[in-house]
Design an enzyme around this catalytic site. Sequence first.
Site, PDB file in Angstrom:
ATOM      1  N   GLY A 174     -20.630  33.538 -36.504  1.00  0.00           N
ATOM      2  CA  GLY A 174     -19.318  33.142 -35.980  1.00  0.00           C
ATOM      3  C   GLY A 174     -19.170  31.634 -35.985  1.00  0.00           C
ATOM      4  CE1 TYR A 175     -23.271  29.648 -37.216  1.00  0.00           C
ATOM      5  CE2 TYR A 175     -23.320  29.268 -39.566  1.00  0.00           C
ATOM      6  CZ  TYR A 175     -23.974  29.545 -38.392  1.00  0.00           C
ATOM      7  OH  TYR A 175     -25.334  29.699 -38.406  1.00  0.00           O
ATOM      8  CB  SER A 176     -15.199  30.145 -40.440  1.00  0.00           C
ATOM      9  OG  SER A 176     -15.964  29.521 -41.435  1.00  0.00           O
ATOM     10  CD  GLU A 190     -26.056  30.125 -45.806  1.00  0.00           C
ATOM     11  OE1 GLU A 190     -25.966  28.973 -45.342  1.00  0.00           O
ATOM     12  OE2 GLU A 190     -25.086  30.814 -46.143  1.00  0.00           O
ATOM     13  CB  THR A 250     -15.532  23.926 -50.604  1.00  0.00           C
ATOM     14  OG1 THR A 250     -15.632  22.568 -50.146  1.00  0.00           O
ATOM     15  CG2 THR A 250     -15.026  24.799 -49.469  1.00  0.00           C
ATOM     16  CD  GLU A 303     -12.885  21.214 -53.813  1.00  0.00           C
ATOM     17  OE1 GLU A 303     -13.257  22.189 -53.132  1.00  0.00           O
ATOM     18  OE2 GLU A 303     -12.549  21.304 -55.009  1.00  0.00           O
TER      19      GLU A 303
END
Lengths: 392, 349
Positions: A124-126, A240, A370, A372
Amino acid sequence: MDFREFDELAAHRAAARAWVEKNVRPEWADEQHRSGTHQTPELHGLLARDGILGAGWPAELGGSDVDPGFARAVFEELIDAGIAGEGWVTTAMVINTIKDLGTEEQKRTYIPAALRGEILIALGYSEPDSGSDAAAAKTAAVRDGDTWLINGQKMFTSTAQLCSHVFVLARTNPDAPKHKGLTMFLVPTDSEGYELQPIHTLGGQRTNATFYSDVRVPDSARLGGVDEGWSVMHVALVYERAAPGTGAIEQTPTESFAAWARETRRPDGSTVLDDPLVAERIGRMAVDAEVARVLSLRIRWLAQKGEMPGVEGSMWKMFATEAAQRHHSDILDILGAEGVLTPEAEGAPGAGKYEHGLRTAVVGTIYGGTSEIIREIIAERRLGLPKNRSNR
Amino acid sequence: MDLGFSDEQEALRDTLRAFLDKESPTTVVRASEPLGFDAGLWGRFADMGLAAIAVPEERGGGGGGFVELAVVAESVGRHLAPVPLVEAAVANLLLTSLVDGSDPELGPLAAQAVAGELLATVAPRPASNGVARLVPAGAVADLVIVLNGDELLLVRQPDRGPDTPAAAVPNLGTQPLADCRVDAGSSVVLAQGPEAVAAHERARRQWELLTGAALVGLGERALEIGVEYVLQRRAFGVLVGSFQAIQHRLADVVTNMDGARLLAYEAAWAHDENLPEAGTLATMAFLFAAESAFRTASESLHFHGGYGYTLEYDIQLYFRRAKAWPLAAGDPRGAYAQLAQRLFATKGA
């Protein structure tokens, strides 16, 4: 110099294949594909039963004496069979973090249960308003005696529909700079005030939004120090990279498509591959695929030398995911009018996997950093260019 | 798996870098134009046996392999050294593989080429109507190896050589390119039929591999020049290198150059191991290095702003060569198409 890939799991391959043949039902792959849920509870129970989840863990935490190499080989066989275990990937990250940072009680509470397959933990990060900028999380946790009250929302809480807990990044100090006012909590999904809503994606994968209204958790659900959540999250991020079953998404379609182009004839009798316009694009795909392969080889080589791959991993991830998007786009172009046929359409080229691949490849350059963010990392760490954004 | 250099290879690279820093700064590169050849520097290369580093010791060479040759080619590319190292190295390997050392006529020629007394080159593209067009190093070579039909010919150029270069054909990369005429009087048959075609094909792949390695060196140096520039030039009160638009494009090219480097050395290693995929890997390495080096040099030039368009700044030297060197092999898009055929036209290939 030696570019040969050494298969350190060679000794386990046959046994792993046998385990998968004996225990895995092929329809699980179709089911994951159809439902978009990339975790199969029945399979997870078998992995726990045979000690595969517990491989490499100490006995006092519920570990098994199964060889960790065998366990990894089994996970790789499963990926080859099209069966993911994304809920276990996130769970493994979190229990490794608990092992490093948790209290004795937390270790005993979560780790043996996870290795028995009884709990699964989603990330639950985003949030609706923050993705790459995870430290901007607004979900708040307020202390209330020996408990915490959590309010807010999380986005892309994947596999939460099967999970017993969510690993929630919450703001505990709104006055501190954003990275310094965050704390991590393990929130049980049977808590009062917790809700989940499915979110469906372009690639067919199901994810979720999760909601927290006055969710009360005990202080023992807090992992790491108060306001130290950012560094806790970073420990989890390191795990991860080491998680089983990651890295399958960037597989290139080049070889399968080249075989299709060689076998498929046009009305004039020539093969699709005979067409130089097609061959040129397939040649480019093959070069990209080889570049992606050597970039990933470099990561493994560094790891083998005991070095921690940093920017090299990011370079591979960016190159491979962007190449996968180009390739699927080119393949659909080559297929022309037939390129639009989905896996459900009868006679779709490659049974629709290229059309489906175009849709799933989209997320590659978004999740896990991402393109970017990766370019920023490369510019700063590899080229020594100045940081171009503040940390506010 | 070991993607690193051996201690010896590392030492070779460091020695060459130090040597070329001193002997081939861009002032020397500029002074060699328009011919693009420095006879003195070539003499030093010959003395060190660099173009024969992969020729077997019993034939007078260094007994090394393609990884060593790639290290040399990379250094040449990095410094834009005005010497036809790649062409001579490929020609020397071809000569020693086809010519028996005891052959009364050809044996001594091959030995002289390996010893650096004669400069040999190879035409990457076959001759047509008796002429091999725009052969790299053709203007300065004593010997040219040309595929003419199904004959592989060794053409002597008595009026040309390192000390008697032909007039330069004006060209983008300021390379010593020249047309080489194939006539009966000056040429000897090295091989015929399928053997000739196969030998030329092999040489062509080696040329691709080493040109790819040279382009890796060129591209990496072009990137350094660009990064150095954006870290000292200011605009709107800040360093140009702090702009995201520039950072992201530089991040792309450094990623590509890393890939090109790994691929070039993988291809060199595959050649040393005689792997069946060595030939296709060489073409892959060549195509990717060519594209990456030109893109890198273009971006670096662009980030110089108006100065990048001037002849005064060095980046134009890299830009021109990055485009020019690979074109000796022809249109790259055709090469991509052929690559796909070579890789996939036969089932299980």
